[in-house]
Design a protein around this motif. Structure first.
Motif, mmCIF file in Angstrom:
data_model
loop_
_atom_site.group_PDB
_atom_site.id
_atom_site.type_symbol
_atom_site.label_atom_id
_atom_site.label_comp_id
_atom_site.label_asym_id
_atom_site.label_seq_id
_atom_site.Cartn_x
_atom_site.Cartn_y
_atom_site.Cartn_z
ATOM 1 N N ASP A 469 0.804 -1.215 0.000
ATOM 2 C CA ASP A 469 0.000 0.000 0.000
ATOM 3 C C ASP A 469 0.838 1.267 0.000
ATOM 4 N N ASP A 470 2.130 1.149 0.360
ATOM 5 C CA ASP A 470 2.968 2.347 0.432
ATOM 6 C C ASP A 470 3.782 2.565 -0.827
ATOM 7 N N VAL A 471 3.561 1.755 -1.874
ATOM 8 C CA VAL A 471 4.379 1.860 -3.079
ATOM 9 C C VAL A 471 3.925 3.050 -3.924
ATOM 10 N N LEU A 472 4.898 3.753 -4.503
ATOM 11 C CA LEU A 472 4.653 4.853 -5.439
ATOM 12 C C LEU A 472 5.427 4.526 -6.707
ATOM 13 N N VAL A 473 4.703 4.282 -7.794
ATOM 14 C CA VAL A 473 5.297 3.809 -9.038
ATOM 15 C C VAL A 473 5.429 4.962 -10.028
ATOM 16 N N LEU A 474 6.641 5.174 -10.534
ATOM 17 C CA LEU A 474 6.894 6.119 -11.627
ATOM 18 C C LEU A 474 7.087 5.293 -12.899
ATOM 19 N N ALA A 475 6.161 5.399 -13.849
ATOM 20 C CA ALA A 475 6.201 4.555 -15.040
ATOM 21 C C ALA A 475 6.015 5.382 -16.302
ATOM 22 N N THR A 476 6.647 4.933 -17.368
ATOM 23 C CA THR A 476 6.414 5.538 -18.681
ATOM 24 C C THR A 476 5.177 4.901 -19.304
ATOM 25 N N PRO A 477 4.558 5.527 -20.312
ATOM 26 C CA PRO A 477 3.332 4.981 -20.905
ATOM 27 C C PRO A 477 3.544 3.566 -21.454
ATOM 28 N N GLY A 478 2.653 2.681 -21.097
ATOM 29 C CA GLY A 478 2.733 1.297 -21.536
ATOM 30 C C GLY A 478 3.519 0.396 -20.618
ATOM 31 N N ALA A 479 4.241 0.969 -19.639
ATOM 32 C CA ALA A 479 5.067 0.171 -18.720
ATOM 33 C C ALA A 479 4.477 0.153 -17.315
ATOM 34 N N GLU A 480 3.230 0.546 -17.161
ATOM 35 C CA GLU A 480 2.618 0.598 -15.834
ATOM 36 C C GLU A 480 2.368 -0.819 -15.312
ATOM 37 N N PRO A 481 2.905 -1.154 -14.141
ATOM 38 C CA PRO A 481 2.655 -2.493 -13.586
ATOM 39 C C PRO A 481 1.271 -2.587 -12.959
ATOM 40 N N ARG A 482 0.748 -3.796 -12.891
ATOM 41 C CA ARG A 482 -0.531 -4.016 -12.217
ATOM 42 C C ARG A 482 -0.307 -4.068 -10.708
ATOM 43 N N VAL A 483 -1.362 -3.769 -9.950
ATOM 44 C CA VAL A 483 -1.342 -3.896 -8.505
ATOM 45 C C VAL A 483 -2.689 -4.459 -8.086
ATOM 46 N N ALA A 484 -2.670 -5.378 -7.153
ATOM 47 C CA ALA A 484 -3.914 -6.024 -6.714
ATOM 48 C C ALA A 484 -4.912 -4.985 -6.206
ATOM 49 N N GLY A 485 -6.116 -4.995 -6.738
ATOM 50 C CA GLY A 485 -7.146 -4.062 -6.314
ATOM 51 C C GLY A 485 -7.092 -2.710 -6.966
ATOM 52 N N GLY A 486 -6.044 -2.419 -7.721
ATOM 53 C CA GLY A 486 -5.933 -1.141 -8.404
ATOM 54 C C GLY A 486 -5.229 -0.080 -7.584
ATOM 55 N N TYR A 487 -4.828 1.007 -8.248
ATOM 56 C CA TYR A 487 -4.140 2.117 -7.583
ATOM 57 C C TYR A 487 -5.149 3.047 -6.909
ATOM 58 N N ASP A 488 -4.765 3.524 -5.756
ATOM 59 C CA ASP A 488 -5.634 4.445 -5.018
ATOM 60 C C ASP A 488 -5.648 5.817 -5.677
ATOM 61 N N VAL A 489 -4.523 6.225 -6.234
ATOM 62 C CA VAL A 489 -4.408 7.506 -6.941
ATOM 63 C C VAL A 489 -3.610 7.275 -8.213
ATOM 64 N N VAL A 490 -4.064 7.869 -9.301
ATOM 65 C CA VAL A 490 -3.335 7.853 -10.573
ATOM 66 C C VAL A 490 -3.019 9.297 -10.948
ATOM 67 N N VAL A 491 -1.745 9.552 -11.254
ATOM 68 C CA VAL A 491 -1.298 10.892 -11.636
ATOM 69 C C VAL A 491 -0.719 10.821 -13.048
ATOM 70 N N LEU A 492 -1.183 11.683 -13.923
ATOM 71 C CA LEU A 492 -0.633 11.788 -15.275
ATOM 72 C C LEU A 492 0.144 13.095 -15.365
ATOM 73 N N MET A 493 1.475 12.995 -15.486
ATOM 74 C CA MET A 493 2.343 14.173 -15.510
ATOM 75 C C MET A 493 2.616 14.634 -16.943
ATOM 76 N N ASP A 494 2.864 15.933 -17.077
ATOM 77 C CA ASP A 494 3.377 16.511 -18.328
ATOM 78 C C ASP A 494 2.585 16.069 -19.558
ATOM 79 N N THR A 495 1.266 16.121 -19.493
ATOM 80 C CA THR A 495 0.471 15.666 -20.628
ATOM 81 C C THR A 495 0.703 16.513 -21.872
ATOM 82 N N TRP A 496 1.089 17.755 -21.692
ATOM 83 C CA TRP A 496 1.370 18.624 -22.837
ATOM 84 C C TRP A 496 2.476 18.043 -23.718
#
Length: 644
Positions: A469-496
Motif C-alpha cells: 500500500d505504500d508503493v509509489l510507481v513512476l512509469a512511462t506509458p505502456g510500462a505501468e505495472p498491475r497492482v492487486a485491487g488497483g491504484y488508489d491515486v493515478v497521476v498523469l504528468m506533463d500531458t502537454w
C-alpha cells in the motif's frame, strides 16, 4: 491468379500433358515474379507432393524454397516443365484459406505473396513436425457471460456467438472487469458453436495474463499461443496444432492475425491503437485490418475492444458494420476514477513541477500510487538557466542530456562530453531541464514523500506487478505495472509533452495511453492530470467514444484513413519525381515529392477515396513489378501507414 474464379479459368485453359503438375509459390523477392509457376511432379514424389507442402525447385538457375499451391493435370507452358527437385516435408503447412488470405493481404498492401507468407508461416522445425499435435482431453465448460453483465447488449453478444451467429461489435471496456475474461467467455461461446477464434493482444506482457485466463475459462489445451517472440520450436508447434485442426483457438500478438484457424467464427483485437500491431516488415500490414478482412471473407464475428477507441474502430460503428457495445452511463462513470485537471500553476504563477493538487492527492492516499511520466531517462532535454536557449554540443550541435544524478552532461547524437558547459548565447554555465524523465521525477517524489517506497518502470526495466500500500510507481506509458485491487491515486504528468509530436494520431495515441493508465485506478477514487484543462475534457468526462467521433470527423475533412486510402512511396529523388507525374486514379491527390526522413531519399504521398484504394494498390504493385523486371532498385511502398 488472385481469386478462385481466375484459378478456375486458368485451369480450364491448360492443355493435358499426361503428367501430374504442381503449381508452386516460389520464395523470391522479385515483384515481377509474384505468380504461380508450374513444375512437373516426378513419379517417385507423387504421393508426397500435396497442396500446402514445402518443396525445393530449380528457379532462375538456383535451388529455391517453394510451397505447393495446388495440383493439376496440365499446363499452359509450351516447353518442358522442370521437375520438383525435392519434397522438404509433406506436411501441408500452407492451407488453402491461408494462401488465399495472404494473396489478399499482398494485394491490399501492394506487396508480394512470398513476403506475406514469410510473416504467416513459421520456419520448419523437423523434430516438432514429426510429432503429432495433442488434442485437448478436458471437457468443454458450459457457456458463461458473467463478465458481460454491466453491458446491456453483452449477454446477447455471447448468446449470438453460441448460437452460431456472427455479431460484430466495438466494445468499450471498463476498469476492473477483466477484458481477458470477457473475451475468453465470448471465445468459449464460439467454440461451443463448432467454430474457431483468433485473438490478438499487443505484446508479451498482456499475453501472459490472457493466457492464464484463457486456460481457466476454456480449459487446458484448448488454445495455443502464437507470437514471433516465442522460441522457434514452440511457435511452430502452436502453428501446426492450428493448421492440423487440433486446436481451434489462437491467442497471440500481431503474427496471430494470419493463423490457420479452420471454420473461423470470431476475430478479436484488444487495444487496436497500439503501435505493435503495425508490421515493421514489408508489405507492412496492420493486424486489425487483416482480422477484419478475415471476418468479411468468412462471415465471422468481430470484437474490436479497448479502454480507448481509435478512429478506425469508430468508423466501423459509423458505417453500421459494427454495433457500439457500451455500458450504462451510470455504471461507466462509477467504474472510472474521478479526474481532476490542473495546469500546475497557482494564482497565475509559473507551473510547479509538483503541483499542490498532486501533492495533496498523494499525501492523503492510503494505498498504492501510480505516476505516469511521458519520458524515460533522467534529464532528457537541457537548456540555459538564464536565457533559456537549448543546450547544444560544441562538436555536432546535437542536444545535450544527462543520464543520471552524477552522470556527465553528454551529447545525445555523438556522445561527446560537454562538461563544463557554457551557453553560447549569454555565457552562463547553469543548466535547467525543460523535460525530465521518470528517473529524475522519481527522485523528486522520493524527496517529497519519504515514507513511500518509490519504484520505476520503463525502458529496459519494466515491472509486471507491484505490491504494498505504500508503493509509489513512476512509469512511462505502456510500462505501468498491475497492482492487486488497483491504484488508489493515478497521476498523469506533463500531458502537454505527449501532444507535441508531429503526428496525425498524436491526440488519439496520447488519450489511448492515458485511458489505459486510468483503467488501473480503483473505482470512484482520485486521478490528477497535469496539463491544459481545455485539451483534456475527454479524460474529465471519461468519453473515449466522443473523442473517437471527433477524430473520425477530422480524418474525413482531411481525406485521411480510415475515410480515405493513403500511400507513402519512398525512393531516390529522381524516381519519386517520375512517379509523381504518372497517371494515378482520377480522384487521387498527389502530394510531393518532399524530403523523406532519410536525407538520401524523397517521399511521395498519394491520397485517394476509399473506393479507389484497390486500384491504387494495383498500380503500385505494377510499379514494383516494372522496376523489378528492369533490375532497378525497389521503392518502398506503405499503404495506410500507422504513423504518417
Amino acid at each position: 491468379m488472385t481469386d478462385d474464379g481466375q484459378l478456375e479459368l486458368v485451369a480450364a485453359a491448360r492443355r493435358p500433358t499426361g503428367r501430374p503438375v504442381a503449381r508452386v509459390v516460389v520464395d523470391t523477392p522479385l515483384a515481377h515474379l509474384d505468380r504461380l509457376f508450374d513444375y512437373a511432379v516426378p513419379t517417385e514424389l507423387d504421393s508426397d507432393v500435396v497442396p500446402g507442402c514445402r518443396v525445393k525447385v530449380r528457379f532462375a538457375g538456383r535451388l529455391s524454397d517453394a510451397y505447393v499451391a495446388e495440383r493439376g493435370d496440365g499446363s499452359t507452358h509450351e516447353g518442358t516443365l522442370a521437375p520438383i527437385v525435392k519434397v522438404v516435408s509433406s506436411e501441408p503447412v500452407l492451407t488453402p484459406d491461408t494462401l488465399a488470405l495472404c494473396r489478399e493481404v499482398a494485394d491490399r498492401w501492394a506487396g508480394t505473396l512470398p513476403d506475406v507468407l514469410r510473416l504467416a508461416v513459421p520456419p520448419r522445425q523437423a523434430r516438432v513436425e514429426a510429432r503429432p499435435s495433442v488434442p485437448p482431453t478436458s471437457e468443454l465448460p458450459d457457456v458463461v457471460d458473467v463478465t458481460w453483465q454491466p453491458w446491456p447488449d453483452g449477454p446477447g453478444f455471447v448468446a449470438a456467438l453460441a448460437a452460431g451467429a456472427s455479431p460484430r461489435a466495438c466494445w468499450s471496456a471498463l476498469p476492473h472487469r477483466d477484458p481477458a475474461r470477457a473475451v475468453a467467455e465470448a471465445v468459449l461461446a464460439t467454440v461451443h458453436s463448432g467454430r474457431g477464434a483468433v485473438v490478438c493482444v499487443p505484446d508479451a506482457r498482456d499475453l501472459a495474463h490472457w493466457d492464464a485466463v484463457f486456460s481457466e475459462v476454456l480449459g487446458a489445451g484448448r488454445h495455443v499461443l502464437l507470437t514471433a517472440g516465442e522460441k522457434p520450436a514452440a511457435r511452430y508447434r502452436a502453428y501446426l496444432a492450428a493448421a492440423r485442426g487440433v486446436v481451434h483457438v489462437v491467442l497471440g500478438t500481431r503474427s496471430a492475425a494470419l493463423a490457420p484457424v479452420a471454420r473461423l467464427g470470431l476475430v478479436v483485437i484488444w487495444d487496436d491503437g497500439d503501435d505493435s500491431y503495425a508490421e515493421p516488415r514489408a508489405p507492412y500490414p496492420h493486424a486489425r485490418e487483416v482480422l477484419l478482412m478475415r471476418a468479411a471473407r468468412h462471415g465471422a464475428g468481430v470484437l474490436v475492444a479497448g479502454f480507448a477507441r481509435t478512429a478506425e474502430a469508430q468508423s466501423l460503428v459509423a458505417s453500421g458494420w459494427c454495433v457500439d457495445l457500451v455500458a450504462d452511463p451510470t455504471i461507466r462513470r462509477r467504474a472510472w476514477p474521478q479526474v481532476e485537471v490542473t495546469d500546475g500553476s497557482v494564482d497565475g504563477g509559473a507551473p510547479a513541477r509538483l503541483p499542490r493538487e498532486v501533492f495533496a492527492a498523494v499525501r492523503s492516499s492510503d494505498g498504492p500510487v501510480l505516476v505516469q511520466v511521458p519520458r524515460r531517462g533522467y534529464r532528457t532535454s537541457l537548456a540555459c538557466q538564464v536565457c533559456r536557449s537549448p543546450a547544444r554540443c560544441r562538436a555536432c550541435e546535437g542536444p545535450l542530456v544527462q543520464t543520471g544524478r552524477d552522470a556527465a552532461v553528454t551529447c545525445r547524437w555523438c556522445g561527446t562530453s560537454a562538461s563544463p558547459w557554457t551557453c553560447g548565447e549569454c555565457g552562463s554555465g547553469r543548466l535547467r531541464a525543460p523535460v525530465v524523465g521518470q528517473l529524475r521525477t522519481a527522485e523528486e517524489y522520493a524527496a517529497a514523500f519519504p515514507s513511500r517506497t518509490v519504484v520505476t518502470s520503463g525502458g529496459a526495466s519494466v515491472l509486471d506487478q507491484v505490491e504494498g500500500d505504500d508503493v509509489l510507481v513512476l512509469a512511462t506509458p505502456g510500462a505501468e505495472p498491475r497492482v492487486a485491487g488497483g491504484y488508489d491515486v493515478v497521476v498523469l504528468m506533463d500531458t502537454w509533452l505527449a501532444l507535441t509530436r508531429d503526428d496525425v494520431r498524436v491526440e488519439e495515441e496520447a488519450h489511448r495511453r492515458w485511458f489505459n493508465a486510468l483503467a488501473l485506478g480503483r473505482e470512484r477514487r482520485r486521478a490528477v492530470v497535469v496539463g491544459d484543462p481545455q485539451a483534456l475534457q475527454a479524460l474529465v468526462r471519461v468519453d473515449p467514444v466522443g473523442l473517437a467521433e471527433r477524430e473520425l470527423e477530422s480524418r474525413a475533412q482531411t481525406h485521411l484513413p480510415p475515410v480515405g486510402r493513403l500511400a507513402v512511396v519512398e525512393g531516390p529523388a529522381e524516381v519519386v519525381a517520375e512517379l509523381a507525374g504518372r497517371d494515378w486514379p482520377a480522384a487521387a491527390e498527389v502530394l510531393g515529392p518532399v524530403p523523406a526522413p532519410d536525407p538520401a531519399l524523397a517521399q511521395l504521398v498519394l491520397r485517394v477515396p476509399r473506393r479507389d484504394g484497390t486500384a491504387l494498390s494495383a498500380q503500385l504493385r505494377a510499379v514494383a513489378a516494372e522496376r523489378s523486371a528492369a533490375k532497378l532498385p525497389p521503392v518502398r511502398v506503405r499503404i495506410d501507414p500507422h504513423r504518417f
